[in-house]
Design a protein around this motif. Structure first.
Motif, PDB file in Angstrom:
ATOM      1  N   THR A  54       2.665  -0.232   7.330  1.00 26.12           N
ATOM      2  CA  THR A  54       3.806  -0.771   6.582  1.00 26.12           C
ATOM      3  C   THR A  54       3.523  -1.042   5.105  1.00 26.12           C
ATOM      4  O   THR A  54       4.450  -0.995   4.284  1.00 26.12           O
ATOM      5  CB  THR A  54       4.282  -2.092   7.214  1.00 26.12           C
ATOM      6  N   GLU A 111       7.922  -2.068   0.340  1.00 27.47           N
ATOM      7  CA  GLU A 111       6.680  -1.511   0.873  1.00 27.47           C
ATOM      8  C   GLU A 111       5.990  -0.596  -0.144  1.00 27.47           C
ATOM      9  O   GLU A 111       4.762  -0.636  -0.300  1.00 27.47           O
ATOM     10  CB  GLU A 111       6.967  -0.733   2.167  1.00 27.47           C
ATOM     11  N   PRO A 150       3.397   3.339   3.817  1.00 26.80           N
ATOM     12  CA  PRO A 150       4.713   3.190   4.461  1.00 26.80           C
ATOM     13  C   PRO A 150       5.425   4.528   4.614  1.00 26.80           C
ATOM     14  O   PRO A 150       5.227   5.450   3.826  1.00 26.80           O
ATOM     15  CB  PRO A 150       5.463   2.269   3.489  1.00 26.80           C
ATOM     16  N   HIS A 198       4.782  -7.824   6.035  1.00 29.71           N
ATOM     17  CA  HIS A 198       5.626  -7.921   4.839  1.00 29.71           C
ATOM     18  C   HIS A 198       5.582  -9.342   4.268  1.00 29.71           C
ATOM     19  O   HIS A 198       5.461  -9.532   3.051  1.00 29.71           O
ATOM     20  CB  HIS A 198       7.080  -7.541   5.167  1.00 29.71           C
TER      21      HIS A 198
END
Length: 204
Positions: free
Chosen positions: A144, A166, A148, A50
């Motif tokens: 992710t 995401e 996601p 992220h």
């Protein structure tokens, strides 16, 4: 020959040998094993997918992602904006200008953590700084960022906020509509910044 001259001769030979073992001017001093062990146990070298995706979206010029998988794997898929240096070439002097950077964060990634950790270790042993590993590698990146999974209905608001990011990142990196297999592969043009070599300091 007096003993003192013999002793001085031996001392000169030892000093001369020691001088030949000193690093050249500007050359990095290898990290000591005990220091290397401490750094290897420091989990702060791992950056989340992220965090990396956010910096890529923001076009952060201080981030350099290095794919240490094989060239063939890199050609099949790579994270947009990353640069390819296969693990077996990571210690090649030709790549030093890319990895030994003061102004950039160097982040290694592979399919999982294994090869990226090895690249981090080999580079850290040379005394290079600002080295990181993308936690979970491409497996985590696909889980992710590219594909996601929606959180459960009972999940916290933070989980839904993260999922919202995401989904947006997935669209940005081509994972949502086009599918992972056709995600764009952009190559990064890296400007190698030659580090200024500091003058050797005096003293004992």
């Amino acid at each position: 020959m007096p003993k003192r001259y013999i002793f001085l001769s031996i001392l000169l030979v030892v000093v001369a040998f020691g001088l030949t073992q000193l690093p050249e001017k500007g050359e990095k001093i290898p990290v000591k094993p005990e220091q290397m062990l401490l750094e290897a146990n420091d989990q702060s070298r791992y950056l989340s997918t992220h965090f990396i995706a956010k910096r890529l979206i923001e076009r952060d010029p201080s981030l350099l992602l290095i794919d240490v998988r094989t060239i063939y794997e890199n050609e099949e898929y790579s994270i947009p904006g990353s640069f390819s240096i296969p693990l077996e070439e990571i210690t090649n002097p030709d790549w030093e200008g890319y990895i030994d950077q003061d102004a950039m964060d160097i982040v290694f990634y592979s399919n999982s953590d294994i090869y990226a950790d090895q690249a981090w270790m080999l580079s850290a042993q040379k005394g290079y700084k600002n080295l990181y590993v993308m936690k979970g590698g491409l497996n985590e990146w696909f889980r992710t960022i590219i594909k996601p999974t929606p959180p459960d209905e009972t999940s916290s608001s933070e989980a839904f906020e993260l999922y919202s990011f995401e989904r947006a990142a997935s669209i940005y990196f081509g994972g949502s509509s086009a599918g992972a297999a056709s995600a764009p592969v952009a190559k990064k043009n890296v400007v190698v910044r030659k580090k200024e070599k500091k003058a050797a300091e005096g003293g004992c």
